[in-house]
Write a protein that holds these residues in place. Sequence first.
Motif, PDB file in Angstrom:
ATOM      1  N   LEU A  96     -21.258 -12.266  16.397  1.00  0.00           N
ATOM      2  CA  LEU A  96     -20.282 -12.584  17.342  1.00  0.00           C
ATOM      3  C   LEU A  96     -20.955 -13.785  17.984  1.00  0.00           C
ATOM      4  CD1 LEU A  96     -19.962  -9.108  19.061  1.00  0.00           C
ATOM      5  CD2 LEU A  96     -18.205 -10.205  17.678  1.00  0.00           C
ATOM      6  N   ASP A  98     -21.895 -14.757  20.822  1.00  0.00           N
ATOM      7  CA  ASP A  98     -22.273 -14.063  22.206  1.00  0.00           C
ATOM      8  C   ASP A  98     -23.603 -14.555  22.505  1.00  0.00           C
ATOM      9  OD1 ASP A  98     -22.928 -10.550  21.320  1.00  0.00           O
ATOM     10  OD2 ASP A  98     -23.638 -12.540  20.507  1.00  0.00           O
ATOM     11  N   GLY A  99     -24.226 -15.501  21.809  1.00  0.00           N
ATOM     12  CA  GLY A  99     -25.493 -15.711  22.087  1.00  0.00           C
ATOM     13  C   GLY A  99     -26.645 -14.809  21.611  1.00  0.00           C
ATOM     14  N   GLU A 100     -26.403 -13.963  20.817  1.00  0.00           N
ATOM     15  CA  GLU A 100     -27.298 -12.809  20.493  1.00  0.00           C
ATOM     16  C   GLU A 100     -27.699 -12.858  19.038  1.00  0.00           C
ATOM     17  OE1 GLU A 100     -28.298 -12.356  24.164  1.00  0.00           O
ATOM     18  OE2 GLU A 100     -29.141 -11.220  22.492  1.00  0.00           O
ATOM     19  N   GLY A 101     -27.518 -13.797  18.366  1.00  0.00           N
ATOM     20  CA  GLY A 101     -28.227 -14.019  17.029  1.00  0.00           C
ATOM     21  C   GLY A 101     -27.263 -13.210  15.875  1.00  0.00           C
ATOM     22  N   TYR A 102     -27.899 -13.193  14.872  1.00  0.00           N
ATOM     23  CA  TYR A 102     -27.188 -13.001  13.587  1.00  0.00           C
ATOM     24  C   TYR A 102     -27.997 -11.431  13.202  1.00  0.00           C
ATOM     25  CZ  TYR A 102     -26.876 -17.873  11.867  1.00  0.00           C
ATOM     26  OH  TYR A 102     -26.981 -19.010  11.727  1.00  0.00           O
ATOM     27  N   THR A 103     -27.105 -10.668  12.550  1.00  0.00           N
ATOM     28  CA  THR A 103     -27.387  -9.453  11.650  1.00  0.00           C
ATOM     29  C   THR A 103     -27.399  -9.965  10.255  1.00  0.00           C
ATOM     30  OG1 THR A 103     -26.804  -7.889  13.343  1.00  0.00           O
ATOM     31  CG2 THR A 103     -27.087  -7.081  11.127  1.00  0.00           C
TER      32      THR A 103
END
Lengths: 113, 110
Positions: A96, A98-103
């Motif tokens: 996303l 949302d500023g929280e990186g990738y998976t």
Amino acid sequence: DAGVIQSPRHEVTEMGQEVTLRCKPISGHDYLFWYRQTMMRGLELLIYFNNNVPIDDSGMPEDRFSAKMPNASFSTLKIQPSEPRDSAVYFCASSLADGEGYTFGSGTRLTVV
Amino acid sequence: RKEVEQDPGPFNVPEGATVAFNCTYSNSASQSFFWYRQDCRKEPKLLMSVYSSGNEDGRFTAQLNRASQYISLLIRDSKLSDSATYLCVVNNDSWGKFQFGAGTQVVVTP
């Protein structure tokens, strides 16, 4: 959620053959990325999509590489014809914004002989 | 000059000790920073985001120094399971174009 799913896990093919790598992103993620990792070059971004639209393919090495995302739950990376120097681990990742990186997915280890 | 640079290591650390290492970035406009961990023959996994004020997650502490353009990761009370390659990741502009460093290898020894 099962996470990002890639297939196949391993692929060994002969030079000149077509190779297709597959990726299913996490449901609801609107960004999808294809990376290649080698010992020499590390992680390289090949291409990424936002809402199924290719945004930046400047990392695709040459015309032998192509990527598609026909819908929000599926993407392919195709190499035609394959060459030994394409041997690497190919990762798909999704996120996303949302500023929280990738998976990342578990990767496809490609060997071209 | 590479956009994101890391000392490749390896950092050999006795179990229980503290280890710290940095990552420098070249683009002063960089906005988001992360540390990822990658085990041998596995995919990178997000370890932690790095916030301007610094942040801590258990034994891991991340800091950002915008003036000198580097981020750091400190691991306290190292465990054998901390042995991995730690990748520094920087997002420069529009969401998506993350730049990955080449990684710092940490080896925790008994």
